[in-house]
Enzyme design. Structure first.
Site, PDB file in Angstrom:
ATOM      1  N   LYS A 161       0.844  -1.196   0.000  1.00 62.78           N
ATOM      2  CA  LYS A 161       0.000   0.000   0.000  1.00 62.78           C
ATOM      3  C   LYS A 161       0.878   1.244   0.000  1.00 62.78           C
ATOM      4  O   LYS A 161       1.506   1.569   1.005  1.00 62.78           O
ATOM      5  CB  LYS A 161      -0.924   0.051   1.220  1.00 62.78           C
ATOM      6  N   GLU A 174      -1.668   7.297  -0.368  1.00 58.79           N
ATOM      7  CA  GLU A 174      -2.821   7.550  -1.232  1.00 58.79           C
ATOM      8  C   GLU A 174      -2.640   8.758  -2.143  1.00 58.79           C
ATOM      9  O   GLU A 174      -3.330   8.877  -3.157  1.00 58.79           O
ATOM     10  CB  GLU A 174      -4.086   7.747  -0.389  1.00 58.79           C
ATOM     11  N   GLY A 192       7.469   5.646   7.590  1.00 54.37           N
ATOM     12  CA  GLY A 192       6.613   6.814   7.768  1.00 54.37           C
ATOM     13  C   GLY A 192       6.821   7.451   9.124  1.00 54.37           C
ATOM     14  O   GLY A 192       7.913   7.387   9.699  1.00 54.37           O
ATOM     15  N   GLY A 215       3.880   4.557  13.178  1.00 51.69           N
ATOM     16  CA  GLY A 215       4.672   3.375  13.502  1.00 51.69           C
ATOM     17  C   GLY A 215       4.295   2.789  14.849  1.00 51.69           C
ATOM     18  O   GLY A 215       4.159   1.563  15.005  1.00 51.69           O
ATOM     19  N   GLU A 234      10.799   2.001   9.718  1.00 46.46           N
ATOM     20  CA  GLU A 234      11.750   3.082   9.440  1.00 46.46           C
ATOM     21  C   GLU A 234      10.967   4.370   9.631  1.00 46.46           C
ATOM     22  O   GLU A 234      10.108   4.711   8.834  1.00 46.46           O
ATOM     23  CB  GLU A 234      12.285   2.963   8.008  1.00 46.46           C
ATOM     24  N   CYS A 283      13.662  11.710   5.121  1.00 43.04           N
ATOM     25  CA  CYS A 283      13.727  11.238   6.510  1.00 43.04           C
ATOM     26  C   CYS A 283      15.096  11.470   7.119  1.00 43.04           C
ATOM     27  O   CYS A 283      15.225  11.672   8.330  1.00 43.04           O
ATOM     28  CB  CYS A 283      13.352   9.768   6.592  1.00 43.04           C
ATOM     29  N   GLU A 328      10.827  16.821  13.892  1.00 41.14           N
ATOM     30  CA  GLU A 328      11.140  17.104  12.496  1.00 41.14           C
ATOM     31  C   GLU A 328      10.017  17.904  11.844  1.00 41.14           C
ATOM     32  O   GLU A 328       8.839  17.694  12.119  1.00 41.14           O
ATOM     33  CB  GLU A 328      11.395  15.815  11.719  1.00 41.14           C
TER      34      GLU A 328
END
Length: 489
Positions: free
Chosen positions: A174, A177, A227, A232, A249, A283, A384
């Protein structure tokens, strides 16, 4: 044309859902895609589970699985311009940058295609008995849920899909989107490369809309996610009930440490790339500049001057150096982040606003921003932005630099700039980071593992360990001279 790939066929969403994809650089419509719900995801899991259990891919010799990856690499290379165009339009990144991303994807598939001879090679263990053969085997883990982000849609998918397939697994993939098109093209390449139906399955949609079963269904054996930290953590909780393996990650607040004896011009140039590449939507972005106090003024002044000159533009503007942010929602998040930093006492040196260039008015652009005089307790230092925002802190000693660099909950990546090789080695060893660059920033290679310490994640992608994430370990003890033990005689 239908956009979901379930059990070897391209199909529409069961409930008829559709989503319009908009280019964030100028607001134009890129296209429409099918949008799945949980019914479609369950169909995908059904297909992946059947394919895993009947061995249609697991029992293919590893060298043949590797050859299929090589064919995928060739097809992606063949279609580089088409794929890069799709990704540039979805993400707003520059077309030339997207082409480099496709080249990196090809290198990942080719790296794992070269591992066919080794992927299931058993390891003999000395059992201490001449009549016993003891071996450790590597086997496919089974059905894998692969969930990928919007900033590098195809690259992040390749880091999961290539080792997953080489190991003999099946998967449900997936993508985000809002950036689905390059992933669709990759799955079409997998189909063209003659990977059997049911092995690769693609669902498109939102996390709340379709991803739930990917982490809760007991037929899924592993969840690999790239993500945000918040998502997570949620997936870990969801996977706990069925004790799935989880590979994550997650975020990073990555320190870029510049000592006064660093090669100055290279350090400044790379500090710009570290934070402003892809408008900071990376990231591993070097969004925390830690600079030795004695050279801070010169370094920061030069970065500010150059940041003001960065040319922004849409994907096919040959003069542009960076593009837009990926959505209106994300633009608002970056604006709020900078406002918080200013309220905390940071000094705005440049940027801090949307550009006033009329050419960019219809896109989600944000000016390269430098926040000076930051301190480690500030929100903008701890969290972040995932945008083009550089925070600046200063230090006086090596120990202070290390302490500051480690003083967040993240531990993904960072860099050390110094002319002293011994200092570089000391600092690199002391940093709690998954990747440390010395006198460089951002490069990676497929054979080297990637992942984070602390709350930046669990497990590794790429390299040998990136393959092992998708394998189970089995010990087989074979007694060639069976005999009674006599224990209960």
């Amino acid at each position: 044309m239908a956009d979901l790939y379930l059990d070897g066929a391209w199909v529409g969403a069961a409930a008829g859902g559709r989503r319009t994809i908009v280019c964030p650089a100028d607001g134009t419509v890129v296209g429409e895609v099918d949008e799945a719900d949980e019914t479609d995801t369950l169909r995908a899991i059904d297909a992946a589970r059947r394919a895993a259990d009947d061995g249609r891919w697991r029992d293919v010799p590893p060298t043949e699985r590797a050859a299929a990856l090589g064919r995928v690499a060739d097809l992606l290379e063949r279609d580089t311009d088409e794929i890069a165009r799709a990704e540039a339009l979805d993400t707003g990144k520059r077309f030339e940058e997207a082409k480099l991303d496709v080249a990196d994807v090809v290198s990942v598939f080719r790296f794992y295609a070269g591992k066919g001879e080794d992927v299931e090679r058993p390891r003999d263990v000395d059992p201490g008995q001449p009549h016993v053969r003891s071996r450790v085997l590597k086997e496919p883990i089974g059905v894998c849920s692969l969930i990928t982000p919007w900033n590098y849609p195809l690259l992040q998918a390749s880091w999961k899909v290539a080792p997953c397939l080489l190991a003999g697994n099946t998967f449900v993939l997936k993508p985000s989107e809002i950036t689905p098109h390059s992933t669709i093209l990759m799955v079409r390449a997998i189909e063209e490369a003659a990977v059997p139906g049911g092995v690769a399955n693609l669902v498109l949609g939102t996390g709340p809309g379709c991803a739930g079963p990917m982490s809760t269904d007991e037929r899924v054996d592993l969840v690999s996610f790239t993500g945000s930290l918040a998502v997570g953590k949620h997936l870990m909780k969801q996977a706990a009930d069925t004790v799935k393996r989880v590979a994550l990650e997650l975020g990073g607040k990555n320190p870029n440490i510049v000592f006064a004896d660093a090669p100055r011009e290279a350090a400044i140039d790379n500090a710009m790339t570290a934070v402003f590449l892809h408008s900071g939507q990376v990231c591993s972005a070097g969004a925390r500049l830690l600079v030795e106090e004695s050279c801070a003024e010169e370094v920061v002044d030069t970065i500010v001057e150059r940041a003001r000159a960065i040319r922004m533009g849409p994907p096919f503007d040959e003069d542009a150096q960076t593009g837009s942010l990926t959505s209106a929602e994300h633009l608002k998040k970056v604006e709020d982040y900078v406002a918080t930093g200013l309220a905390e006492g940071a000094r705005l040196r440049c940027g801090g606003a949307r550009p006033d260039d009329e050419r960019l008015a219809s896109g989600y652009y944000y000016l390269p921003t430098v926040l000076d005089r930051c301190s480690v307790e500030m929100h903008v230092v701890q969290e972040e932005s995932f945008g083009p925002v550089l925070t600046v802190e200063t230090f006086r000693t090596e120990d202070e630099a290390i302490s500051l660099a480690n003083a967040t909950r993240y531990g993904l990546a960072g860099a050390v700039w110094t002319g002293d090789p011994e200092r570089a080695r000391r600092v690199a060893r002391a940093l709690r980071l998954g990747t440390v660059w010395v006198n460089d920033y951002h490069p990676y290679v497929a054979p080297a593992e990637w992942g984070g310490h602390k709350q930046s994640g669990i497990g590794r992608e790429l390299g040998e360990l990136g393959l092992e994430e998708y394998q189970e370990t089995k010990h087989v003890w074979e007694n060639t001279e069976p005999a009674p033990t006599g224990w209960f005689s």
